[in-house]
Design an enzyme around this catalytic site. Structure first.
Site, PDB file in Angstrom:
ATOM      1  N   THR A  11       0.811  -1.438   0.062  1.00 25.94           N
ATOM      2  CA  THR A  11      -0.025  -0.202   0.054  1.00 25.94           C
ATOM      3  C   THR A  11       0.818   1.217  -0.017  1.00 25.94           C
ATOM      4  OG1 THR A  11      -1.672  -1.213   1.329  1.00 25.94           O
ATOM      5  CG2 THR A  11      -1.850   1.247   1.237  1.00 25.94           C
ATOM      6  N   VAL A  12       1.749   1.321   1.171  1.00 23.57           N
ATOM      7  CA  VAL A  12       2.522   2.533   1.097  1.00 23.57           C
ATOM      8  C   VAL A  12       3.698   2.561  -0.009  1.00 23.57           C
ATOM      9  CG1 VAL A  12       4.078   3.999   2.438  1.00 23.57           C
ATOM     10  CG2 VAL A  12       2.311   2.515   3.664  1.00 23.57           C
ATOM     11  N   LYS A 103       6.915   1.902  11.969  1.00 20.23           N
ATOM     12  CA  LYS A 103       6.772   2.292  13.469  1.00 20.23           C
ATOM     13  C   LYS A 103       7.111   1.218  14.619  1.00 20.23           C
ATOM     14  CE  LYS A 103       2.690   1.571  11.496  1.00 20.23           C
ATOM     15  NZ  LYS A 103       1.635   2.067  11.002  1.00 20.23           N
ATOM     16  N   VAL A 130       4.639   7.977  11.660  1.00 21.91           N
ATOM     17  CA  VAL A 130       3.911   8.501  12.653  1.00 21.91           C
ATOM     18  C   VAL A 130       3.016   9.530  11.883  1.00 21.91           C
ATOM     19  CG1 VAL A 130       3.696   9.954  14.761  1.00 21.91           C
ATOM     20  CG2 VAL A 130       5.788   8.574  14.451  1.00 21.91           C
ATOM     21  N   GLY A 185      -7.728  -0.517   3.432  1.00 22.48           N
ATOM     22  CA  GLY A 185      -6.224  -0.489   3.465  1.00 22.48           C
ATOM     23  C   GLY A 185      -5.638   0.266   4.486  1.00 22.48           C
ATOM     24  N   GLU A 188      -3.393  -2.548  10.155  1.00 20.60           N
ATOM     25  CA  GLU A 188      -2.189  -3.205  10.075  1.00 20.60           C
ATOM     26  C   GLU A 188      -2.422  -4.583   9.608  1.00 20.60           C
ATOM     27  OE1 GLU A 188       1.019  -1.628  10.828  1.00 20.60           O
ATOM     28  OE2 GLU A 188      -0.580  -0.037  10.600  1.00 20.60           O
ATOM     29  N   ASP A 199      -0.385  -0.033  18.090  1.00 15.12           N
ATOM     30  CA  ASP A 199       0.135   0.816  16.934  1.00 15.12           C
ATOM     31  C   ASP A 199       0.555   2.330  17.438  1.00 15.12           C
ATOM     32  OD1 ASP A 199       0.817   1.457  13.943  1.00 15.12           O
ATOM     33  OD2 ASP A 199      -1.188   2.682  14.267  1.00 15.12           O
ATOM     34  N   LYS A 203       3.937   4.657  17.831  1.00 19.96           N
ATOM     35  CA  LYS A 203       4.248   6.051  17.422  1.00 19.96           C
ATOM     36  C   LYS A 203       4.401   6.961  18.285  1.00 19.96           C
ATOM     37  CE  LYS A 203       0.980   5.115  13.371  1.00 19.96           C
ATOM     38  NZ  LYS A 203      -0.411   4.877  13.071  1.00 19.96           N
TER      39      LYS A 203
HETATM   40  N1  HSE Z   1      -2.778   1.127  10.916  1.00 15.37           N
HETATM   41  C1  HSE Z   1      -2.306   2.635  10.730  1.00 15.37           C
HETATM   42  C2  HSE Z   1      -3.429   3.359  11.168  1.00 15.37           C
HETATM   43  C3  HSE Z   1      -1.735   2.828   9.677  1.00 15.37           C
HETATM   44  O1  HSE Z   1      -4.684   2.857  11.141  1.00 15.37           O
HETATM   45  O2  HSE Z   1      -3.193   4.415  11.494  1.00 15.37           O
HETATM   46  C4  HSE Z   1      -1.056   4.141   9.570  1.00 15.37           C
HETATM   47  O3  HSE Z   1       0.105   3.815  10.600  1.00 15.37           O
END
Ligand code: HSE
Length: 428
Positions: A11-12, A103, A130, A185, A188, A199, A203
């Site tokens: 994706t990224v 992260k 982040v 998308g 994680e 997550d 961050k």
């Molecule tokens: N899974 C993370 C979120 C993706 O939902 O923010 C971006 O770091």
């Protein structure tokens, strides 16, 4: 000219590649950075991602990037700990700068990686790690560099914010909202990271290290996710004038730093409580600048790609930090991380109690004995001989006293289920 190799065409990766291919002229004319996408490595290079990749750029062999002396910047976008860590270390050893959105890796193994980057005299860029597209790392590291940070708090996980927003606005149930987020998308690979607050804590680890010059302290953060939040709590919060948000909080109290991630009730008139869907927002208070707020898309291919490319541009134009400032500092800089039991907050309680005379006074008696003062009470419904929700809001109370009171209340015979409690932000 700067050559870039990207590891990970997910994706990224797709967002980053689109920006590098489509906005190349703009980047060059605006910043002077002459960036060429030389290689993209992924295990699957057959899948059609809807992007036309120039011939010879795709490879399944990561060493064509790591060992290519012409590649200046390695972009790691595969996520996870292994083999991402080994790829980054090898890239640094081979004299390359590294950019990553990882992260989880930086929060847990970053001490070693930032040290390796410092030793190699290379940059380890992590803007994309982040808050997706929000340039919060650059802001904290450069824009507000002259400030003592009094607090940094906000919504930095798009998936959980999306879920809470859907639960609040559409009355959706938790599972449906989560699968929507996954199909868009945002989530994680392991969605537990999103909904359990992990997550967000990854961050916050990076933010706290950068702002306070402390080692990466993921294991010292208090973390609570959103899985226990019920539709009933969302409704009571609305009735009381609050929204429930998963907040990351870093706050300096004397020589202590509070580091916590938990669902929080935020007053509806607070800007943060109007941050909806996948959007993120971070409120930063500095001693010089006062209150500031940063808002934008915290996840997704193009916003996160925008952050990745900003690091590439900084490296290409010689502006990147190769000593990494204080991130991953080796000492605590005089700070200690505050024990969660020592924090003070307002609290929301939802007791499940018998609907019979004297119950409210038993519960409020225990709160009073523990020094907890009540500011509001709601009891709805009537179920003589059965259980009803009894909602209480408190004035400022200490977590240690709250935990003791909740234990005592939960052992009362008139209370039939464990008490739900949510910390409430009154603003500072
Ligand atoms: N899974 C993370 C979120 C993706 O939902 O923010 C971006 O770091």
């Amino acid at each position: 000219m700067i050559n870039v190799g990207i590891i990970g065409f997910g994706t990224v990766g797709c967002g980053t590649i689109r920006i590098l291919l489509n906005n190349n002229d703009l980047i060059k004319s605006r910043t002077g950075a002459d960036v060429t996408l030389k290689k993209i490595a992924d295990l699957d290079i057959q899948k059609d991602r809807g992007i036309v990749i120039p011939n010879g750029v795709l490879t399944t062999n990561v060493n064509e990037i790591l060992d290519d002396p012409d590649i200046d910047i390695v972009v790691e976008l595969i996520g996870g700990i292994h083999p991402a860590k080994e790829f980054i270390l090898k890239a640094l050893q081979n004299g390359k700068h590294v950019v990553t959105a990882n992260k989880a890796l930086l929060a847990t193994e970053g001490q070693e990686l930032f040290q390796a980057a410092g030793k190699a005299g290379r940059a380890l860029g992590f803007e994309a790690a982040v808050a997706g597209g929000i340039p919060i790392i650059k802001t904290l590291r450069e824009g507000l560099a002259s400030n003592h940070y009094q607090s940094i708090y906000g919504i930095i996980n798009g998936t959980s914010n999306y879920i809470l927003t859907k639960m609040t606005d559409e009355g959706k149930d938790f599972k449906d909202a989560l699968s929507d987020a996954q199909s868009l998308g945002y989530a994680e690979a392991n969605p537990a990271f999103d909904i359990e607050g992990i997550d967000t804590a990854h961050k916050l680890t990076l933010i706290a290290s950068l702002c306070y010059g402390i080692p990466l302290s993921f294991n010292k953060i208090y973390v609570e996710g959103i899985t226990k939040i019920t539709a009933q709590d969302v409704q009571f919060a609305t009735e009381l004038g609050y929204k429930i948000k998963l907040l990351a909080i870093a706050r300096q109290v004397g020589k202590e730093i509070e580091l916590r991630v938990h669902p929080t009730m935020v007053p509806v008139d607070h800007l943060i409580s109007n941050v909806n869907g996948v959007f993120n927002a971070i409120r930063v208070i500095g001693d010089a600048v006062g209150e500031t707020l940063y808002y934008g898309r915290g996840a997704g291919d193009m916003p996160t790609g925008s952050a990745v490319v900003s690091d590439i541009i900084d490296i290409a134009t010689g502006k990147a930090n190769t000593s990494n400032n204080q991130i991953g500092a080796s000492t605590n800089n005089g700070y200690t991380i505050r024990d969660i039991n020592d924090i003070e907050s307002l609290y929301y309680f939802r007791f499940t109690a018998m609907d019979s005379p004297g119950v409210l006074s038993r519960i409020s008696g225990v709160l009073g004995e523990n020094g907890i003062s009540i500011s509001a009470v709601i009891q709805k419904g009537r179920k003589a001989g059965g259980s009803v929700p009894l909602v209480v809001l408190t004035h400022n109370a200490r977590e240690r006293d709250v935990m003791r009171a909740v234990n005592q209340i939960d052992s009362l015979p008139v209370v039939s289920k464990p008490t739900m409690f949510i910390r409430v932000e009154g603003g500072d």
